[in-house]
Design a protein around this motif. Structure first.
Motif, PDB file in Angstrom:
ATOM      1  N   PRO A   1      30.303  60.121  17.034  1.00  0.00           N
ATOM      2  CA  PRO A   1      30.488  60.369  15.638  1.00  0.00           C
ATOM      3  C   PRO A   1      30.487  61.685  15.084  1.00  0.00           C
ATOM      4  N   ASN A   2      31.122  61.654  14.106  1.00  0.00           N
ATOM      5  CA  ASN A   2      31.110  63.236  13.220  1.00  0.00           C
ATOM      6  C   ASN A   2      30.088  63.638  12.707  1.00  0.00           C
ATOM      7  N   VAL A   3      29.542  64.947  12.944  1.00  0.00           N
ATOM      8  CA  VAL A   3      28.314  65.389  12.736  1.00  0.00           C
ATOM      9  C   VAL A   3      28.491  66.627  11.744  1.00  0.00           C
ATOM     10  N   TRP A   4      28.181  66.705  10.573  1.00  0.00           N
ATOM     11  CA  TRP A   4      27.956  68.096   9.665  1.00  0.00           C
ATOM     12  C   TRP A   4      26.805  68.628  10.058  1.00  0.00           C
ATOM     13  N   GLY A   5      26.774  69.914   9.422  1.00  0.00           N
ATOM     14  CA  GLY A   5      25.672  70.654   9.643  1.00  0.00           C
ATOM     15  C   GLY A   5      25.361  72.004  10.407  1.00  0.00           C
ATOM     16  N   PHE A   6      26.734  72.257  11.030  1.00  0.00           N
ATOM     17  CA  PHE A   6      26.814  73.476  12.000  1.00  0.00           C
ATOM     18  C   PHE A   6      27.139  74.714  11.036  1.00  0.00           C
ATOM     19  N   ASP A   7      26.326  75.750  11.223  1.00  0.00           N
ATOM     20  CA  ASP A   7      26.952  76.928  10.367  1.00  0.00           C
ATOM     21  C   ASP A   7      27.318  78.066  11.281  1.00  0.00           C
ATOM     22  N   PRO A   8      28.591  78.254  11.205  1.00  0.00           N
ATOM     23  CA  PRO A   8      29.113  79.109  12.267  1.00  0.00           C
ATOM     24  C   PRO A   8      28.934  80.782  11.766  1.00  0.00           C
ATOM     25  N   GLU A   9      28.391  80.823  10.717  1.00  0.00           N
ATOM     26  CA  GLU A   9      27.706  82.237  10.617  1.00  0.00           C
ATOM     27  C   GLU A   9      26.372  82.530  11.031  1.00  0.00           C
ATOM     28  N   SER A  10      25.558  81.344  11.144  1.00  0.00           N
ATOM     29  CA  SER A  10      24.421  81.672  11.862  1.00  0.00           C
ATOM     30  C   SER A  10      24.145  80.205  12.644  1.00  0.00           C
ATOM     31  N   PRO A  11      24.656  80.342  13.858  1.00  0.00           N
ATOM     32  CA  PRO A  11      24.561  79.083  14.550  1.00  0.00           C
ATOM     33  C   PRO A  11      23.616  78.555  15.095  1.00  0.00           C
ATOM     34  N   HIS A  12      23.206  77.268  15.056  1.00  0.00           N
ATOM     35  CA  HIS A  12      21.937  76.703  15.719  1.00  0.00           C
ATOM     36  C   HIS A  12      22.527  75.793  16.769  1.00  0.00           C
ATOM     37  N   TYR A  13      22.041  75.624  17.992  1.00  0.00           N
ATOM     38  CA  TYR A  13      22.604  74.850  18.916  1.00  0.00           C
ATOM     39  C   TYR A  13      21.590  73.815  19.251  1.00  0.00           C
ATOM     40  N   GLY A  14      22.134  72.633  19.749  1.00  0.00           N
ATOM     41  CA  GLY A  14      21.167  71.548  20.305  1.00  0.00           C
ATOM     42  C   GLY A  14      21.202  70.580  19.236  1.00  0.00           C
ATOM     43  N   ASP A  15      21.891  70.506  18.089  1.00  0.00           N
ATOM     44  CA  ASP A  15      21.892  69.296  16.994  1.00  0.00           C
ATOM     45  C   ASP A  15      22.845  68.160  17.404  1.00  0.00           C
ATOM     46  N   LEU A  16      24.005  68.787  18.243  1.00  0.00           N
ATOM     47  CA  LEU A  16      25.001  67.555  18.584  1.00  0.00           C
ATOM     48  C   LEU A  16      24.501  67.041  19.756  1.00  0.00           C
ATOM     49  N   LYS A  17      24.790  65.716  19.942  1.00  0.00           N
ATOM     50  CA  LYS A  17      23.983  64.966  21.151  1.00  0.00           C
ATOM     51  C   LYS A  17      25.414  64.294  21.734  1.00  0.00           C
TER      52      LYS A  17
END
Length: 799
Positions: A476-492
């Motif tokens: 599924p499509n998942v919002w919430g990723f900030d390319p200016e301050s990336p945080h990894y691990g939220d997309l499964k």
């Protein structure tokens, strides 16, 4: 004295193999038999060198025999060699080549030969006291011959099509690691959709993609993926324009042939390693030599690579082994080779463009740590040749290659400027398999008919393509990723099957017969006539339930006409007309809109060549038209493949390669390419083709410092490449800016460090750390960054 007259012919005496084969092959008796230079020069091997300009033929022989050969180029100017066909010792072969020239090859104390004039009485001299000063490896960037356009070696001035050769010296000097780096040295090639940096995707004269079949290994079409490895490659040849006459189904921009290293009949072995400024590196060995006096020779190459990616995370790993076996006799020769690679590669979708600009920055990726491609790549080939006579031979080639992999993607597909967030989803093509099977039989003749010389090729080939993937996963499509301050691990990695993109299959079967005749009319004219009759069957289907996309059974005649006029010994004019024909093959993870008809293309070309024995160049004008061009677009979030109506590409190419005097080498190239979509949807008509730059130029130089500066030899070099702006999609809705990058290297060669020849080399790419984009995937969410400044330190030891 002019640089041309001062030039000396220099070639390396093959290094003697000692320790490494003992450890790797357990053959000390064989090594001992090949350890003396005298024994090496008494060994025989088979040569097939036609008559031609004497300097070029001596260079060709020295490279094949692995000897030093020195001499003043003024001695060979304007002279032609005798043909050399058969199995000979080195000294006997040199006497045949020099027959009637008034020259002789004199052995030297250092183990090489010097070309000298015969005494007035015509007797040969034995000059044991001769010492040839400055006898070092000849390091030229010039490619004197090419076989890519005729299936046999053709002199540069006699070629009726535009062809380029990137030789081993260029590959070594600039530490070329993939085909994308090779194109710096050839005009008119840009990078296309490389599937996140995991595939060779080269746009030649405006046309080409990662699945066009335009990359060959030893003349055999390869599977989609990466098909170049520096440790197994001898050189790279490029043929511009339609190549369907000899290579079957191709698009009209041209083909690239990666020529592999072959077994040698002189013992040699090399250990090498490389360290990257990003972290990690690679190591390899390369061992080759004769198996006694049996006529057999072997080569074994192995490599282990574990290198960090240049962005903020990722690693490229590769384990490779490549054995090969050759046999030579008076009338028969054969080479059997195999290569296996187990790899893990970074799959980097790059940048996301919004309103013509990238969101985020170059250093931080927009995907996840688990994005990658895991696979195994294999090549196997058998080449056999039987020589009926000096002018007639029968050649058989068989090749099989496979790329089997699974990919894992974190796919960004939307951007919200209000929140600054990206929408991403998990996508995966598991169990992808792409295989190619190819067999050809060629009868090659050099004969006299009707008072004219004919270089006649009669051949037939059969080819099979099979491609498939399993269940295509799309989360599924998942919002919430900030390319200016990336945080990894939220997309499964949510493995939800996408029925429309699953169970894709493509099968292509081809059977062809072809003929090409180079007719030498008098001393100046060469008329080339060719015809290929091509039959093919293609069937594509995909989806759950399965739906057929393409089901074709067709035939096509493909003509070729070429003409060469040799103005003198240094200039020639050439022109040609050629056609191409290629089935469009669907890519895994894409949908096909309204089937996919075959591509058809044609080209008119004229050009001027120059070659004076140390510097060669050409200027060419071309005009190409092509129908049913396969493109990929994003429609409602899905990758859709379709064929546009018609497009054209026209332009100019120019190149100059070779030696500028005794110590300088040069590569200079420029291309102007103008493309236009002639027939398509009204919105796209008149647009330019994506990833094609109007202007592409390169300039590279190297210089060998005098030996008195440091112990051993020191070689410096560098250059620049400029690529103009390119359109990012078929709608021309966004543009990739032009860029210029600079590279440099320094090589220090020590002939007797630790008792062996040792070479240390430092390469720096993108010296100014330029931020730029190399290509687009055809949509704004798949734009590839160019690499940041990187440095590599390499070392090799010859045994």
């Amino acid at each position: 004295m002019s640089p041309r007259h001062a030039r000396r012919l220099r070639f390396p005496l093959a290094p003697l193999t000692l320790a490494v084969p003992c450890l790797l092959c357990g053959a000390p008796a064989l090594l001992h038999a090949g350890a003396s230079q005298a024994a090496e020069q008494l060994q025989t091997q088979h040569y097939d060198i036609p008559a031609g300009p004497l300097a070029e033929r001596l260079n060709q022989f020295a490279a094949q025999a692995g000897i030093y050969l020195a001499g003043d180029a003024a001695l060979t100017a304007g002279k032609r060699s005798q043909p050399l066909k058969g199995r000979y010792e080195v000294g006997e072969a040199l006497r045949i080549l020099l027959g009637g020239s008034g020259l002789q090859a004199v052995p030297t104390r250092s183990g090489g030969y010097e070309v000298q004039a015969l005494p007035d009485d015509g007797s040969a001299l034995e000059l044991d006291a001769v010492t040839v000063s400055a006898m070092t490896d000849e390091r030229t960037y010039r490619g004197a011959e090419s076989a890519i356009g005729d299936k046999f070696e053709t002199l540069f001035l006699e070629q009726s099509q535009t062809a380029y050769s990137v030789n081993r010296q260029v590959l070594d000097d600039f530490a070329v690691s993939d085909l994308e780096e090779t194109i710096k040295f050839v005009p008119g090639i840009t990078i296309g959709n490389s599937f996140g940096g995991t595939q060779d995707s080269l746009v030649k004269r405006g046309f080409g993609n990662g699945s066009d079949g335009g990359v060959l290994r030893d003349g055999i079409r390869t599977s989609e993926g990466r098909n170049y490895n520096s440790v197994t490659t001898e050189r790279v040849e490029v043929l511009k324009g339609p190549a369907s006459l000899l290579y079957g189904m191709q698009e009209p921009g041209g083909v690239i042939n990666v020529i592999s290293k072959k077994p040698t009949y002189q013992w040699r072995s090399t250990l090498g390693g490389q360290l990257s400024s990003e972290g990690g590196g690679s190591g390899y060995f390369d061992v080759s030599g004769p198996l006694g006096e049996s006529g057999f020779a072997f080569r074994l190459i192995g490599q282990h690579k574990d290198e960090d990616y240049w962005r903020n995370y990722g690693v490229n790993r590769d384990k490779l082994v490549a054995p090969s076996l050759a046999f030579e006799s008076e009338a028969f020769s054969a080479t059997l080779s195999y290569e296996y690679s187990d790899y893990t590669s970074v799959l980097d979708r790059g940048a996301f463009f919004y309103n013509g600009h990238a969101v985020g920055d170059r250093d931080h990726r927009l995907d996840e740590h688990w994005t990658r491609i895991d696979g195994q790549r294999q090549y196997a080939s058998l080449a056999m040749e039987y020589r009926f006579s000096d002018s007639s031979r029968l050649r058989f080639n068989y090749g099989w290659n496979e790329n089997a992999y699974s990919d894992y993607q974190a796919d960004p597909n939307a951007y919200d400027p209000a929140t600054g967030e990206l929408r991403r989803r998990f996508r995966s093509n598991p169990d992808v398999e792409r295989t190619r099977n190819y067999a050809s039989l060629d009868w090659l003749n050099d004969l006299e008919l009707g008072g004219m010389r004919h270089e006649l090729t009669l051949g037939a080939d059969h080819e099979r393509h099979d491609e498939s993937n399993g269940f295509f996963h799309q989360g599924p499509n998942v919002w919430g990723f900030d390319p200016e301050s990336p945080h990894y691990g939220d997309l499964k990695q949510v493995e939800v099957v996408n029925p429309g993109n699953s169970q894709q299959r493509s099968r292509v079967r081809m059977l062809s017969a072809y003929v090409k005749d180079n007719i030498h009319v008098g001393e100046h004219w060469i008329l080339s006539l060719g015809l290929r009759h091509q039959r093919f069957r293609q069937r594509d289907w995909a989806g759950i339930p399965s739906q057929i996309g393409t089901n074709l059974n067709k035939s096509k005649n493909l003509p070729f006409v070429g003409l060469v006029y040799k103005l003198d010994d240094e200039f020639s004019l050439y022109a040609n007309y050629s056609e191409s024909y290629k089935p469009n093959v669907i890519a895994s993870g894409t949908l096909v809109e309204s089937g996919s008809d075959p591509e058809e293309g044609r080209q008119y070309e004229i050009g001027l060549r120059y070659d004076n024995g140390w510097l060669s160049g050409l200027v060419a004008l071309f005009d190409i038209r092509k129908e049913n061009i396969q493109t990929t677009e994003t429609i409602n979030g899905e990758q859709v493949t379709r064929a546009v109506g018609e497009a054209r590409s026209r332009g100019l190419e120019a190149s100059l390669n070779g030696q500028l005097g005794e110590r300088w080498n040069l590569i200079a190239n420029y291309a102007y390419t103008d493309t236009e979509v002639l027939e398509d949807t009204p919105a796209n008509e008149g647009n330019e083709l994506l990833n094609v730059a109007h202007n592409v130029a390169g300039l590279f130089l190297s210089y060998d410092l005098p030996q008195s500066v440091l112990p051993g030899t020191l070689r410096l070099g560098g250059g620049a490449r400029h690529v103009g702006s390119r359109e990012g999609d078929t709608a021309n809705s966004f543009e990739l800016s032009g860029y210029t990058t600079y590279d440099a290297f320094v090589t220090w060669t020590l002939p007797n460090l630790i008792g062996k020849k040792t070479e240390l080399q430092l390469n720096v790419d993108n010296l100014t750390d330029k931020e730029y984009f190399i290509s687009s995937g055809g949509t704004s969410n798949r734009v590839s960054w160019g690499a940041a400044r990187t440095a590599t330190l390499s070392a090799t030891v010859d045994f």
